[in-house]
Motif scaffolding. Structure first.
Motif, PDB file in Angstrom:
ATOM      1  N   UNK A  95      25.315 -10.009   0.225  1.00 43.34           N
ATOM      2  CA  UNK A  95      24.403 -10.424  -0.622  1.00 43.34           C
ATOM      3  C   UNK A  95      23.143 -10.253  -0.791  1.00 43.34           C
ATOM      4  N   UNK A  96      21.875  -9.563  -1.149  1.00 47.62           N
ATOM      5  CA  UNK A  96      20.490 -10.125  -0.769  1.00 47.62           C
ATOM      6  C   UNK A  96      20.296 -10.548  -2.040  1.00 47.62           C
ATOM      7  N   UNK A  97      19.554 -11.390  -1.966  1.00 53.86           N
ATOM      8  CA  UNK A  97      19.224 -12.462  -3.859  1.00 53.86           C
ATOM      9  C   UNK A  97      17.027 -12.349  -3.408  1.00 53.86           C
ATOM     10  N   UNK A  98      16.415 -11.941  -4.730  1.00 55.65           N
ATOM     11  CA  UNK A  98      15.322 -11.754  -5.091  1.00 55.65           C
ATOM     12  C   UNK A  98      14.865 -12.903  -6.486  1.00 55.65           C
ATOM     13  N   UNK A  99      13.822 -13.047  -6.620  1.00 51.14           N
ATOM     14  CA  UNK A  99      13.853 -13.862  -8.084  1.00 51.14           C
ATOM     15  C   UNK A  99      14.754 -13.074  -9.258  1.00 51.14           C
ATOM     16  N   UNK A 100      14.042 -12.059  -9.371  1.00 49.46           N
ATOM     17  CA  UNK A 100      14.765 -11.242 -10.242  1.00 49.46           C
ATOM     18  C   UNK A 100      15.776 -10.294  -9.850  1.00 49.46           C
ATOM     19  N   UNK A 101      15.979  -9.502  -8.664  1.00 47.97           N
ATOM     20  CA  UNK A 101      17.332  -9.213  -8.638  1.00 47.97           C
ATOM     21  C   UNK A 101      17.997  -9.652  -7.590  1.00 47.97           C
ATOM     22  N   UNK A 102      19.360  -9.134  -8.034  1.00 50.43           N
ATOM     23  CA  UNK A 102      20.549  -9.156  -6.844  1.00 50.43           C
ATOM     24  C   UNK A 102      21.082  -8.126  -6.308  1.00 50.43           C
ATOM     25  N   UNK A 103      21.156  -8.271  -5.420  1.00 57.44           N
ATOM     26  CA  UNK A 103      22.264  -6.693  -4.875  1.00 57.44           C
ATOM     27  C   UNK A 103      23.331  -7.297  -3.978  1.00 57.44           C
ATOM     28  N   UNK A 104      24.437  -6.463  -4.395  1.00 55.79           N
ATOM     29  CA  UNK A 104      25.601  -7.047  -3.280  1.00 55.79           C
ATOM     30  C   UNK A 104      26.027  -5.046  -2.776  1.00 55.79           C
ATOM     31  N   UNK A 105      25.887  -5.047  -1.552  1.00 54.73           N
ATOM     32  CA  UNK A 105      26.044  -4.044  -0.469  1.00 54.73           C
ATOM     33  C   UNK A 105      27.087  -4.283   0.152  1.00 54.73           C
ATOM     34  N   UNK A 106      28.376  -3.284  -0.206  1.00 58.53           N
ATOM     35  CA  UNK A 106      28.831  -3.032   0.796  1.00 58.53           C
ATOM     36  C   UNK A 106      28.936  -1.812   1.181  1.00 58.53           C
ATOM     37  N   UNK A 107      28.933  -2.160   3.663  1.00 54.95           N
ATOM     38  CA  UNK A 107      28.267  -1.525   4.284  1.00 54.95           C
ATOM     39  C   UNK A 107      29.363  -0.352   4.356  1.00 54.95           C
ATOM     40  N   UNK A 108      30.779  -0.081   4.264  1.00 63.34           N
ATOM     41  CA  UNK A 108      32.393   0.520   4.547  1.00 63.34           C
ATOM     42  C   UNK A 108      33.199   0.376   3.430  1.00 63.34           C
ATOM     43  N   UNK A 109      32.509   1.234   2.502  1.00 62.15           N
ATOM     44  CA  UNK A 109      33.535   1.231   1.002  1.00 62.15           C
ATOM     45  C   UNK A 109      35.571   1.698   1.275  1.00 62.15           C
ATOM     46  N   UNK A 110      35.418   0.210   1.057  1.00 58.37           N
ATOM     47  CA  UNK A 110      37.114   0.384   1.173  1.00 58.37           C
ATOM     48  C   UNK A 110      37.898   1.022   0.050  1.00 58.37           C
ATOM     49  N   UNK A 111      38.811   0.894  -0.448  1.00 54.83           N
ATOM     50  CA  UNK A 111      40.677   0.886  -1.798  1.00 54.83           C
ATOM     51  C   UNK A 111      40.110   0.192  -2.360  1.00 54.83           C
ATOM     52  N   UNK A 112      40.286  -0.987  -1.341  1.00 51.81           N
ATOM     53  CA  UNK A 112      40.432  -2.557  -1.901  1.00 51.81           C
ATOM     54  C   UNK A 112      39.008  -2.582  -2.471  1.00 51.81           C
ATOM     55  N   UNK A 113      38.125  -2.311  -2.666  1.00 55.04           N
ATOM     56  CA  UNK A 113      36.434  -2.977  -3.283  1.00 55.04           C
ATOM     57  C   UNK A 113      36.483  -2.131  -4.637  1.00 55.04           C
ATOM     58  N   UNK A 114      36.659  -0.734  -4.355  1.00 54.05           N
ATOM     59  CA  UNK A 114      36.778  -0.525  -5.471  1.00 54.05           C
ATOM     60  C   UNK A 114      37.316  -1.539  -6.866  1.00 54.05           C
ATOM     61  N   UNK A 115      36.583  -1.985  -7.954  1.00 55.41           N
ATOM     62  CA  UNK A 115      36.544  -2.368  -9.389  1.00 55.41           C
ATOM     63  C   UNK A 115      35.698  -2.672 -10.067  1.00 55.41           C
ATOM     64  N   UNK A 116      36.094  -3.849 -10.829  1.00 53.38           N
ATOM     65  CA  UNK A 116      35.376  -4.237 -11.356  1.00 53.38           C
ATOM     66  C   UNK A 116      34.243  -6.072 -11.436  1.00 53.38           C
ATOM     67  N   UNK A 117      33.523  -5.844 -11.354  1.00 54.51           N
ATOM     68  CA  UNK A 117      32.448  -6.826 -10.524  1.00 54.51           C
ATOM     69  C   UNK A 117      31.514  -8.236 -11.437  1.00 54.51           C
ATOM     70  N   UNK A 118      31.957  -9.248 -12.099  1.00 55.94           N
ATOM     71  CA  UNK A 118      30.992  -9.521 -12.364  1.00 55.94           C
ATOM     72  C   UNK A 118      29.201 -10.640 -11.887  1.00 55.94           C
ATOM     73  N   UNK A 119      28.106 -10.352 -12.305  1.00 55.08           N
ATOM     74  CA  UNK A 119      27.065 -10.501 -11.741  1.00 55.08           C
ATOM     75  C   UNK A 119      26.452 -11.813 -12.744  1.00 55.08           C
ATOM     76  N   UNK A 120      26.528 -13.215 -11.857  1.00 59.94           N
ATOM     77  CA  UNK A 120      26.019 -14.095 -13.480  1.00 59.94           C
ATOM     78  C   UNK A 120      24.613 -14.674 -12.687  1.00 59.94           C
ATOM     79  N   UNK A 121      23.743 -14.839 -13.280  1.00 60.97           N
ATOM     80  CA  UNK A 121      22.018 -15.348 -13.947  1.00 60.97           C
ATOM     81  C   UNK A 121      22.190 -16.461 -13.978  1.00 60.97           C
ATOM     82  N   UNK A 122      21.870 -17.254 -13.618  1.00 59.41           N
ATOM     83  CA  UNK A 122      21.807 -18.425 -14.378  1.00 59.41           C
ATOM     84  C   UNK A 122      20.280 -19.455 -14.041  1.00 59.41           C
ATOM     85  N   UNK A 123      20.125 -20.338 -14.817  1.00 59.33           N
ATOM     86  CA  UNK A 123      18.905 -21.161 -14.429  1.00 59.33           C
ATOM     87  C   UNK A 123      19.110 -22.628 -15.725  1.00 59.33           C
TER      88      UNK A 123
END
Length: 191
Positions: A95-123
């Motif tokens: 996970x790479x977080x910056x003040x206004x941007x977050x990235x979820x990085x998969x280095x070697x995608x597997x079948x298990x990784x596919x699906x729906x992800x939820x990004x939550x931003x809070x202050x």
């Protein structure tokens, strides 16, 4: 921009985040030159997700999900998959977080990784979330590449000066047979 006040107060009712920025106050009289001061106005607001990018990735490749949020103070990001919070130490995921941007990085995608992800931003003023998909993208197989090459090789050249034949190459074969005696004669004359 768009505000003018003729006294020492500037009242902005129902301020919005677009109204944050620098405001200038100028005071003058007949005795001296005007005095100008600037005031920076910061409008705090809860996060607003402006862009959430899903992506298609073949198995075994690198994939990235992006979540961009505006917020003051800056948003903190968290990622979830199927109601489970993803932690930084998960193998093959960063996970790479910056003040206004977050990235979820998969280095070697597997079948298990596919699906729906939820990004939550809070202050401290609130939170928001976005649903982002990581889906499978099929790579072209070698047989489809071979078929593409075969198709390309069989396609006649259509550049400048090209002659298109409608009769399935009959005249081309006849032309080649007709040229054969001239080529043989040319070879004999050279020796």
């Amino acid at each position: 921009v768009g505000f003018v006040s003729e006294d020492e107060y500037l009242e902005i009712q129902g301020i919005t985040r677009e109204q944050s920025g620098d405001y200038e106050c100028s005071a003058s009289n007949d005795v001296a030159a005007p005095v100008v001061r600037r005031v920076k106005v910061t409008v705090n607001y809860p996060p607003y997700i402006s862009e959430a990018k899903g992506t298609g990735v073949p198995v075994g490749q690198k994939g990235t999900l992006q979540c961009e949020a505006s917020a003051v103070p800056s948003a903190e990001f968290q990622w979830y998959k199927d109601d489970k919070r993803l932690v930084e130490g998960k193998k093959g995921v960063k996970v790479e977080n910056r003040p206004f941007l977050s990235k979820l990085i998969f280095f070697n995608v597997s079948e298990h990784d596919y699906g729906n992800y939820t990004c939550v931003a809070s202050n401290k003023l609130g939170h928001t979330n976005a649903s982002i998909m990581l889906f499978e993208l099929n790579e072209p197989t070698s047989s489809s590449l071979l078929q593409e090459v075969k198709t390309t090789a069989l396609t006649p050249w259509k550049g400048p000066g090209a002659v298109s034949e409608v009769n399935n190459g009959t005249s081309r074969r006849a032309g080649c047979i007709w040229l054969l005696p001239f080529l043989v004669l040319h070879l004999f004359l050279k020796f």
